[in-house]
Structures are given as structure tokens and as C-alpha cells.
Design an enzyme around this catalytic site. Structure first.
Site, PDB file in Angstrom:
ATOM      1  N   GLU A   1      -2.058  68.877  81.961  1.00 15.09           N
ATOM      2  CA  GLU A   1      -3.246  69.548  82.481  1.00 15.09           C
ATOM      3  C   GLU A   1      -4.279  68.490  82.801  1.00 15.09           C
ATOM      4  OE1 GLU A   1      -4.365  73.773  80.578  1.00 15.09           O
ATOM      5  OE2 GLU A   1      -3.861  72.238  79.140  1.00 15.09           O
TER       6      GLU A   1
ATOM      7  N   ASP B   1       1.392  69.478  76.476  1.00 16.59           N
ATOM      8  CA  ASP B   1       0.099  70.039  76.130  1.00 16.59           C
ATOM      9  C   ASP B   1      -0.541  69.075  75.144  1.00 16.59           C
ATOM     10  OD1 ASP B   1      -2.011  71.817  75.991  1.00 16.59           O
ATOM     11  OD2 ASP B   1      -1.139  72.942  74.322  1.00 16.59           O
TER      12      ASP B   1
ATOM     13  N   ASP C   1       1.742  76.380  70.605  1.00 16.06           N
ATOM     14  CA  ASP C   1       1.707  75.117  71.337  1.00 16.06           C
ATOM     15  C   ASP C   1       2.933  74.909  72.214  1.00 16.06           C
ATOM     16  OD1 ASP C   1      -0.717  74.462  70.144  1.00 16.06           O
ATOM     17  OD2 ASP C   1       0.290  73.614  68.388  1.00 16.06           O
TER      18      ASP C   1
END
Ligand SMILES: [Zn+2]
Length: 406
Positions: A266, A179, A348
Site C-alpha cells: 500500500e 501489509d 492481517d
């Protein structure tokens, strides 16, 4: 396998002049062709084909003889190809609309052939034999050479070579979900533990300095001498920032790639859509995009795989254990308890684990070949006929599919 080596060039005064002329020709033709593309689109609603503006060249060389005298013809061919690439990147949502080139910014030209390495020199058509500093020896067949000049007046050549594969490297076997964040640069989950990598302190300091200088620069009167002087100063700070950022990103991506077989991130386009508008964007955007590119080419070079999750899924708000999705999770909440299963989450770490699970789910849908994921060169999520193509179906329970891979 292709490998790029960057070398510093030290051209003589005459060679600098010859390079300036080549840069000028390439820039002029780029802007000419871009302008033609824009006009053609305004008149017909269609985009101009590469073959059309390539075919302008012979006539342009008759009208403007300097185009032929000052610039190697293959360089101009490359300009056309690069403009076409810029358009493709724009249409596929990877880049902004191509901009006209300015002599005040970085200059570059590309040679697809006929550049030779001669000891400590580079022989370049129309420019001559240019002094170069090689930190690594050039092996393999030279494919393309890109010569650039930074706004701080430094010259570089990026030499792309075709080299033999060295597959037998020592590699880790992990599957990592990453992430990308603002507080920490990257939060990495390997399935059993989470590691956070923050931006180095000196980088933050440089970036602050750059922002300050850029603000001052913007206030200077356009076309004034002090503005031009300040442009150089900003360029210098910018160079320092980008060097230290690149250094950090190279080291981090190298470490992660060495540890893993598969890395899941992502898609930045998706990330941009869901991000809070108030958060400072440009700095993180530059770093994220570059980081994903570094991961991608390093993984490719070592037969690993990058999976980009190309469809929105709520990585922060989903419980990575039971799949429960929260209605809301504001940015100030760093830790939370799942109301459904009671698991305590670090915000996170949970998001990185969800990204990892989602990537594994996509991989396992097609026997390990993620044709449905937005893999880097594929265009599966390109809208067709005004209707978006469904990239892949979402799974509300990522835990159910955590299997096999990794
Ligand atoms: Zn839960």
C-alpha cells in the site's frame, strides 16, 4: 545498473577542517537558496526555478570569496540540484517542506565527478587523498560520491557506480502482497500462505531507550552546554537504532525480493491517512518508508517490480474470498468471520491477501504493465487544476480478478 558502496573514511585533522569548510559552504548556499525560494514565493506566489538560483553562484562567489576557495564548485551545483529535488518531493507529496540545514545535524556534500579510488584511499577535490576502508572493491565507472559526517563525528563516502548487469541471478517467481503493521512489521501473503515478520526484540529495546533519551533531551534548556552534550548522546543511540533497523530491513527485503518477481504494497501516503492517530507513528513511519525503498531498488536491480496501491481501498475490512466489505472492524479484532460467505479470517493475513489481489488486478488491467498504479517514479495521482485525477477504478470483488499473474 547503478550500485552504491558505502565506505568509512578516516580524514586527517587538516582534511577534517577542509571537509568542515566544504560542508559549511554547501550548507550556507543551500540555506541561502532555500530562503530565496521562500521569499520569491511569498512575493509572487510562484516557485523559483533551479536555473535562477544556480545563476546566483558567480555573484555570490565574488561577494563571499570563501565560497570559491573552500568548496569545489561542482559540489555547489549539486546543492542546487538537491534543493530542487527536495522541492519536487514536497510538491509530489513524498516529503515534508525542505528545512534549513543546521550544523548540528548530519552533514553531507556530493561530488558528481573527479573523485578517484587510489588503493585504500579516496582522492577528493579540495580535500586531498583520504584514507578509506573498503569492504567491497569498487568496480565500474564512478558516477557520484557523497561524503557525509554523522552527528557522532564519523565520516563516510557513498560511492555510486555504473556496473554491468548481472541478470542471470537465481530468482523466485512469487507475487507477494505485503501489509505493513505495528504489531508485526510485515505480513506477507504469497497467494497460498501468510508469513508474519515481527520487529527484532533488540530493536524494540533500542527504540524505547531512544524515546526516553529524546524526552530528556527536549527538557534541556536551549543553547545550554548540557543540551549540546545530550545532543551527542541522543545521536549515538539514534545511530545504533538506525543501524540495527537498517540491518533488519536489508535482510528482510533481500529475502522477499529473492523469493519474488512482483511485490505489492500500500502506498504509505494512503496508509497514513487511514491509520489510527493514537498509534505511535514516527518509528513505524521511518521503518516503512525505508523498507519500501529497499524493496524498490532491490527489485529494480533484479528486474522485479514493485507495485504500490495508490488509492484507498479497505484492505482490512474486505473479505478476500467473496469481496464483502464490513462496516467496521476495530483494531482489537484480530480474527473475524465473513457474514456473507462464512470464511474465517486472520485480520492481517486477510489484509495482505487483499493487497496482493488488488495489485494483481491493477497489473492485469494493462497487460502486466501497471501504468495506472502509482509506480515509484510516476506522478499519475498528482492533482491537476485543483481536481484529483482518478488513478484507477476500484474493484469491489478482488476475487473475480485473481487470475493470470502469480
Ligand atoms: Zn466473504
Amino acid at each position: 545498473m547503478l550500485k552504491a558502496v558505502k565506505v568509512r573514511l578516516y580524514p586527517t585533522t587538516e582534511q577534517e577542517l577542509a571537509l568542515a569548510k566544504s560542508f559549511g559552504c554547501a550548507r550556507w548556499y543551500y540555506n541561502y537558496a532555500l530562503n530565496a525560494c521562500i521569499q520569491h514565493y511569498e512575493e509572487t506566489g510562484k516557485s523559483l526555478k533551479l536555473s535562477v538560483y544556480k545563476a546566483y553562484l558567480p555573484q555570490l562567489k565574488v561577494e563571499h570569496p570563501w565560497l570559491k576557495e573552500d568548496c569545489y564548485s561542482a559540489v555547489l551545483q549539486c546543492v542546487a540540484i538537491n534543493l530542487n529535488k527536495a522541492y519536487t518531493n514536497f510538491f509530489e507529496g513524498r516529503a515534508k517542506f525542505p528545512r534549513f540545514k543546521s550544523k548540528h545535524h548530519k552533514q553531507s556534500i556530493q561530488y558528481p565527478q573527479n573523485v578517484k579510488v587510489l588503493g585504500d584511499f579516496l582522492e577528493v577535490p579540495k580535500i586531498g587523498v583520504v584514507k578509506a576502508v573498503f569492504h567491497r572493491s569498487i568496480s565500474g565507472k564512478i558516477k557520484t560520491v557523497t561524503i557525509s559526517k554523522t552527528p557522532t563525528d564519523k565520516y563516510f563516502a557513498s560511492i555510486l557506480c555504473e556496473v554491468e548487469d548481472s541478470a542471470s541471478q537465481h530468482r523466485g517467481d512469487k507475487t507477494l502482497g505485503i501489509d505493513l503493521g505495528l504489531k508485526d512489521f510485515a505480513i506477507v501473503h504469497n497467494g497460498s500462505e501468510v508469513t508474519k515478520y515481527s520487529n527484532p526484540k533488540h530493536l524494540k529495546r533500542h527504540e524505547k531507550n531512544l524515546a526516553r533519551k529524546q524526552k530528556k533531551f527536549a527538557r534541556k534548556v536551549k543553547g545550554s552546554n548540557s543540551r549540546n552534550k545530550y545532543r551527542k548522546l541522543v545521536a549515538k543511540v539514534h545511530e545504533r537504532v538506525s543501524n540495527s533497523r537498517q540491518d533488519f530491513l536489508h535482510k528482510l527485503s533481500r529475502k522477499l525480493v529473492d523469493d519474488s518477481q512482483v511485490i505489492i504494497v500500500e502506498n504509505l501516503h494512503i496508509k497514513g491517512m487511514v491509520r489510527n492517530r493514537k498509534l505511535s507513528k514516527s518509528i513505524s513511519d521511518v521503518g516503512w518508508g525505508m523498507f519500501i525503498n529497499f524493496l524498490d531498488y532491490k527489485l529494480k536491480a533484479s528486474y522485479g517490480q514493485l507495485v504500490e496501491i495508490g488509492k484507498f481501498f479497505p484492505s482490512s475490512k474486505t473479505c478476500s474470498y467473496c469481496g464483502h466489505v464490513l462496516d467496521e472492524l476495530t483494531l482489537d479484532i484480530r480474527e473475524w468471520n465473513c457474514p456473507s460467505c462464512g470464511t474465517h479470517h486472520d485480520r492481517d493475513g486477510n489484509a495482505a491477501l487483499n493487497i496482493r489481489n488488488e495489485g494483481i488486478r491493477i497489473l492485469s488491467m494493462d497487460g502486466g504493465n501497471p501504468v495506472l498504479a502509482v509506480s515509484r517514479q510516476r506522478k499519475t495521482n498528482k492533482p491537476q487544476g485543483g481536481k484529483a485525477v482518478v488513478v484507477e477504478t476500484g474493484s469491489p470483488h478482488p476475487i473475480c480478478t485473481q487470475m493470470g499473474v502469480g
